[in-house]
Design a protein around this motif. Structure first.
Motif, PDB file in Angstrom:
ATOM      1  N   THR A 111      -0.716   2.319  -4.568  1.00  0.00           N
ATOM      2  CA  THR A 111       0.367   1.332  -4.487  1.00  0.00           C
ATOM      3  C   THR A 111       1.719   2.023  -4.623  1.00  0.00           C
ATOM      4  O   THR A 111       1.856   2.966  -5.411  1.00  0.00           O
ATOM      5  CB  THR A 111       0.224   0.315  -5.644  1.00  0.00           C
ATOM      6  N   ALA A 112       2.684   1.524  -3.867  1.00  0.00           N
ATOM      7  CA  ALA A 112       4.087   1.903  -4.096  1.00  0.00           C
ATOM      8  C   ALA A 112       4.864   0.616  -4.340  1.00  0.00           C
ATOM      9  O   ALA A 112       4.739  -0.339  -3.571  1.00  0.00           O
ATOM     10  CB  ALA A 112       4.651   2.643  -2.887  1.00  0.00           C
ATOM     11  N   ARG A 158      -1.620   6.336   1.690  1.00  0.00           N
ATOM     12  CA  ARG A 158      -2.986   5.795   1.859  1.00  0.00           C
ATOM     13  C   ARG A 158      -3.367   5.664   3.330  1.00  0.00           C
ATOM     14  O   ARG A 158      -4.537   5.646   3.681  1.00  0.00           O
ATOM     15  CB  ARG A 158      -3.098   4.407   1.216  1.00  0.00           C
ATOM     16  N   GLU A 168       4.840   4.344  -8.763  1.00  0.00           N
ATOM     17  CA  GLU A 168       3.521   4.709  -8.209  1.00  0.00           C
ATOM     18  C   GLU A 168       2.515   4.627  -9.358  1.00  0.00           C
ATOM     19  O   GLU A 168       2.304   5.600 -10.081  1.00  0.00           O
ATOM     20  CB  GLU A 168       3.581   6.128  -7.634  1.00  0.00           C
ATOM     21  N   PRO A 178      -2.204   8.001  -5.150  1.00  0.00           N
ATOM     22  CA  PRO A 178      -1.764   6.633  -5.432  1.00  0.00           C
ATOM     23  C   PRO A 178      -2.204   5.648  -4.363  1.00  0.00           C
ATOM     24  O   PRO A 178      -2.335   5.991  -3.186  1.00  0.00           O
ATOM     25  CB  PRO A 178      -0.237   6.759  -5.454  1.00  0.00           C
ATOM     26  N   ILE A 234       7.259   6.698   3.783  1.00  0.00           N
ATOM     27  CA  ILE A 234       8.189   6.524   2.649  1.00  0.00           C
ATOM     28  C   ILE A 234       9.627   6.523   3.190  1.00  0.00           C
ATOM     29  O   ILE A 234      10.446   5.689   2.807  1.00  0.00           O
ATOM     30  CB  ILE A 234       8.003   7.672   1.627  1.00  0.00           C
ATOM     31  N   ASN A 294       0.855  -1.186   0.000  1.00  0.00           N
ATOM     32  CA  ASN A 294       0.000   0.000   0.000  1.00  0.00           C
ATOM     33  C   ASN A 294       0.889   1.234   0.000  1.00  0.00           C
ATOM     34  O   ASN A 294       1.864   1.293   0.754  1.00  0.00           O
ATOM     35  CB  ASN A 294      -0.831   0.055   1.292  1.00  0.00           C
ATOM     36  N   HIS A 295       0.537   2.220  -0.796  1.00  0.00           N
ATOM     37  CA  HIS A 295       1.315   3.458  -0.780  1.00  0.00           C
ATOM     38  C   HIS A 295       1.217   4.067   0.622  1.00  0.00           C
ATOM     39  O   HIS A 295       0.117   4.180   1.175  1.00  0.00           O
ATOM     40  CB  HIS A 295       0.744   4.439  -1.813  1.00  0.00           C
TER      41      HIS A 295
END
Ligand code: SAM
Length: 223
Positions: A214-215, A128, A189, A212, A170, A124-125
């Motif tokens: 997803t990462a 989110r 992304e 976004p 991140i 998951n990004h």
């Protein structure tokens, strides 16, 4: 498939050439990705902690006539392989968000990869995390602090945790990758594609067109 945005390895080649490569998939579930890799010429090993998920994978393997991946039950925290066993490692939403010590998973992947090997994992990004898991308008309002690493947990009536997901920013992810001795080469992304109008859990066109979901972290073990 790397993610609900529909990014397919056959199109994007984040792993590079897979033919003849030994590939470890971490948190393979019923092993759709390992089965795809095996059918495309890789020597794939799917690893998952859940015997139930692996049983689904085994049934799918038995129903197919193509080359099959090996399936292994173990935790990503302690990989049951010798050093420098694999050319590549991958994960699509498997294991990494579900262990408290994801930095340890990065170290384990570094250990089992050969020099020059790639490690590509989708999660998951991190942004989110700040939104409620709702595909509709309620999922557009930031309500959860990005900097709060308290895991999200669900419990059964006896108070036993049945689902636990850990948040990393991140920066946390980058530090865990670099701290394990890996090189971070990209963070993909994926855009929400115009053709995708399906809602799935917290995933929806409404949210995907704004931020976004997803990462995908692309890493390499130095040669
Ligand atoms: C969201 S599913 C993803 C499954 C698969 N990658 C796919 O694309 O269908 C997450 C998987 O991670 C597995 N998992 C969770 N914690 C794990 C751990 N510590 N070690 C290995 N697998 C784990 C779960 O059993 C589950 O099958």
């Amino acid at each position: 498939m790397w993610c609900p945005e529909g990014l397919h390895e056959g199109d994007v080649h984040l792993l590079g050439d897979v033919v003849g490569k030994s590939i470890l998939e971490i948190g393979c579930g019923s092993a759709p990705c390992s089965r795809w890799l095996a059918s495309h010429g890789a020597r794939a090993v799917g690893l998952d902690i859940s015997m139930g998920m692996l049983a689904h994978g085994r049934r799918a393997v038995s129903a197919s006539t193509g080359p099959a991946p090996s399936l292994v039950q173990a935790s990503a925290e302690v990989l049951p392989f010798a050093d420098a066993t694999f050319d590549l490692a991958c994960s699509a939403f498997g294991a990494v968000p579900f262990v408290a010590d994801s930095a340890g998973v990065m170290r384990e992947v570094h250990r089992v990869l050969r020099p020059g090997g790639r490690w590509v994992f989708a999660v998951n990004h991190p942004m989110r995390w700040v939104f409620p898991d709702d595909p509709g308008p309620a999922g557009l309002t930031a309500t959860i602090p990005y900097f709060d690493r308290t895991p999200y947990a669900e419990f059964d009536p006896d108070g036993v945790a049945t689902y636990v997901e850990h948040h990393r920013t991140i920066g946390d992810r980058v530090r865990e990758i670099v701290g394990a001795g890996l090189i971070l080469t990209d963070i993909v992304e994926p855009d929400w594609p115009e053709w995708l109008d399906r809602e799935w859990g917290q995933w929806s066109p409404l949210r995907g067109q704004i931020f976004p979901g997803t990462a995908i972290f692309c890493c390499e073990k130095p040669r």
